[in-house]
Design a protein around this motif. Structure first.
Motif, mmCIF file in Angstrom:
data_model
loop_
_atom_site.group_PDB
_atom_site.id
_atom_site.type_symbol
_atom_site.label_atom_id
_atom_site.label_comp_id
_atom_site.label_asym_id
_atom_site.label_seq_id
_atom_site.Cartn_x
_atom_site.Cartn_y
_atom_site.Cartn_z
ATOM 1 N N GLN A 1 0.816 -1.230 0.000
ATOM 2 C CA GLN A 1 0.000 0.000 0.000
ATOM 3 C C GLN A 1 0.846 1.275 0.000
ATOM 4 O OE1 GLN A 1 -2.629 -0.344 3.477
ATOM 5 N NE2 GLN A 1 -4.333 -0.786 2.099
ATOM 6 N N VAL B 1 0.009 4.974 1.237
ATOM 7 C CA VAL B 1 -1.030 5.689 1.965
ATOM 8 C C VAL B 1 -0.648 7.162 2.113
ATOM 9 C CG1 VAL B 1 -2.225 5.872 4.183
ATOM 10 C CG2 VAL B 1 -1.811 3.626 3.171
ATOM 11 N N GLU C 1 -4.566 11.992 -3.874
ATOM 12 C CA GLU C 1 -5.650 11.474 -4.713
ATOM 13 C C GLU C 1 -5.107 10.633 -5.871
ATOM 14 O OE1 GLU C 1 -7.733 14.566 -6.708
ATOM 15 O OE2 GLU C 1 -9.429 13.278 -7.241
ATOM 16 N N CYS D 1 -2.498 7.383 -4.247
ATOM 17 C CA CYS D 1 -2.690 6.473 -3.121
ATOM 18 C C CYS D 1 -3.836 5.502 -3.303
ATOM 19 C CB CYS D 1 -2.986 7.273 -1.872
ATOM 20 S SG CYS D 1 -1.639 8.345 -1.515
ATOM 21 N N ASP D 2 -3.679 4.352 -2.677
ATOM 22 C CA ASP D 2 -4.787 3.416 -2.563
ATOM 23 C C ASP D 2 -5.697 3.910 -1.437
ATOM 24 O OD1 ASP D 2 -2.977 1.645 -4.060
ATOM 25 O OD2 ASP D 2 -1.978 1.516 -2.126
ATOM 26 N N HIS D 3 -5.043 4.301 -0.361
ATOM 27 C CA HIS D 3 -5.781 4.702 0.825
ATOM 28 C C HIS D 3 -5.312 6.068 1.292
ATOM 29 C CE1 HIS D 3 -7.256 0.645 1.057
ATOM 30 N NE2 HIS D 3 -7.992 0.968 2.100
ATOM 31 N N GLY E 1 -9.633 5.439 4.399
ATOM 32 C CA GLY E 1 -10.209 4.567 3.372
ATOM 33 C C GLY E 1 -9.753 5.005 1.990
ATOM 34 N N THR E 2 -10.458 4.527 0.976
ATOM 35 C CA THR E 2 -10.073 4.867 -0.390
ATOM 36 C C THR E 2 -10.627 6.243 -0.765
ATOM 37 O OG1 THR E 2 -12.052 3.873 -1.318
ATOM 38 C CG2 THR E 2 -10.134 2.434 -1.102
ATOM 39 N N VAL E 3 -10.007 6.845 -1.777
ATOM 40 C CA VAL E 3 -10.497 8.126 -2.287
ATOM 41 C C VAL E 3 -11.898 7.935 -2.882
ATOM 42 C CG1 VAL E 3 -10.088 9.961 -3.962
ATOM 43 C CG2 VAL E 3 -8.164 8.957 -2.739
ATOM 44 N N GLU E 4 -12.093 6.805 -3.567
ATOM 45 C CA GLU E 4 -13.414 6.562 -4.192
ATOM 46 C C GLU E 4 -14.528 6.524 -3.151
ATOM 47 O OE1 GLU E 4 -11.230 3.252 -5.739
ATOM 48 O OE2 GLU E 4 -10.258 5.205 -5.739
ATOM 49 N N LYS E 5 -14.259 5.828 -2.056
ATOM 50 C CA LYS E 5 -15.274 5.728 -1.004
ATOM 51 C C LYS E 5 -15.593 7.106 -0.426
ATOM 52 C CE LYS E 5 -15.538 4.017 3.538
ATOM 53 N NZ LYS E 5 -14.476 3.939 4.481
#
Ligand SMILES: Nc1ncnc2c1ncn2[C@@H]1O[C@H](COP(=O)(O)OP(=O)(O)O)[C@@H](O)[C@H]1O
Ligand SMILES: [Mg+2]
Length: 244
Positions: free
Chosen positions: A29, A31, A197, A200-202, A215-219
């Motif tokens: 990861q 982060v 953004e 990163c994954d998280h 958490g994730t950017v998408e979430k």
């Protein structure tokens, strides 16, 4: 790989700069650790790296407790601190060798990595120059080269993009991606969310030393439909301010 459990820190006996923060960064990861100036990012990173002792909680790097098993923990991470103005009387190469000696980086490996990193960061011709003659950006690049010459499983970088020109920032992002994709872990702090953004994954967002989001950017974007990341970031920070 990089674990924080209920970390808190108090400055001057009363100011709680970090308040019960926990996270776990796993192998593979990258982060991004985001938050406005003064949020507590550097204080957290100093606890993770053993520079500051937590008031409460504990931290672990690669399975080693940073307080109880400090030496093994410290062998497991590379650390780029937030201030590159150190040992300015040394030349870039002297500083790199100083750090590489501490970590006992073998000479062949050292030569190869220093050559590669210096080339990538456009520093090959400046290695023999005293660092006091470097610009801020050059000092920052040199700190990155010195930290990454020793190539441990975890990288912890405090605002590493500050002062970097676009090509150096691009190289650093690539290096972080490569490192994570080999099953390692990268944590870097930033007050600029756009950097996190893209890379990163998280993400972990804090303010006033408290956890605002992990958490994730998408979430995060899903939870705040119709807003861009900058607006979400400002909302999160302001929401908490009213809440305190
Ligand atoms: N040595 C110190 N003594 C007292 N307060 C400090 C010290 N270092 C940082 N702080 C305070 O702790 C808070 C968090 O700072 P810091 O961890 O540097 O935040 P960030 O890295 O997110 O900008 C800020 O309010 C800052 O003023
Ligand atoms: Mg900071």
């Amino acid at each position: 790989m990089i674990k924080a459990e209920h970390l808190s820190f108090v400055y001057g006996g009363s100011f709680k700069a970090v308040d019960d923060l926990s996270f776990h960064i796993k192998k593979g990861q990258i982060v991004g650790f985001a938050g406005p100036n003064g949020a507590g990012k550097t204080t957290v990173i100093r606890m993770l790296t053993g520079v500051l002792k937590p008031a409460e909680g504990r931290a672990e790097i690669n399975g080693h407790d940073i307080v109880k098993d400090a030496l093994e923990a410290k062998k497991s991470f590379a650390y780029v601190a937030d201030n590159p103005d150190v040992l300015l009387q040394l030349s870039g190469l002297e500083y790199i060798n100083f750090i590489a000696d501490i970590y006992k980086v073998p000479s062949d490996e050292r030569k190869e990595r220093v050559a590669d990193l210096s080339e990538r960061f456009g520093m090959s011709d400046s290695l023999l120059t005293p660092m006091r003659e470097y610009s801020h950006g050059m000092r920052q690049k040199l700190m990155i080269i010195a930290a990454l010459t020793h190539n441990p499983p975890a990288w912890i970088l405090d605002e590493p993009m500050t002062g970097l020109d676009p090509s150096a920032a691009y190289e650093l992002k690539n290096l972080m991606r490569e490192h994570a994709s080999k099953g390692n872990a990268v944590l870097f702090s930033t007050h600029v969310l756009e950097v996190a953004e893209k890379l990163c994954d998280h993400i972990i967002i804090i303010n006033h030393g408290k956890d605002l989001y992990q958490g994730t950017v998408e979430k995060l974007e899903d939870e705040h439909k119709g807003k861009d990341l900058e607006e979400i970031f400002l909302d999160l920070i302001n929401y908490r301010k009213e809440d305190l």
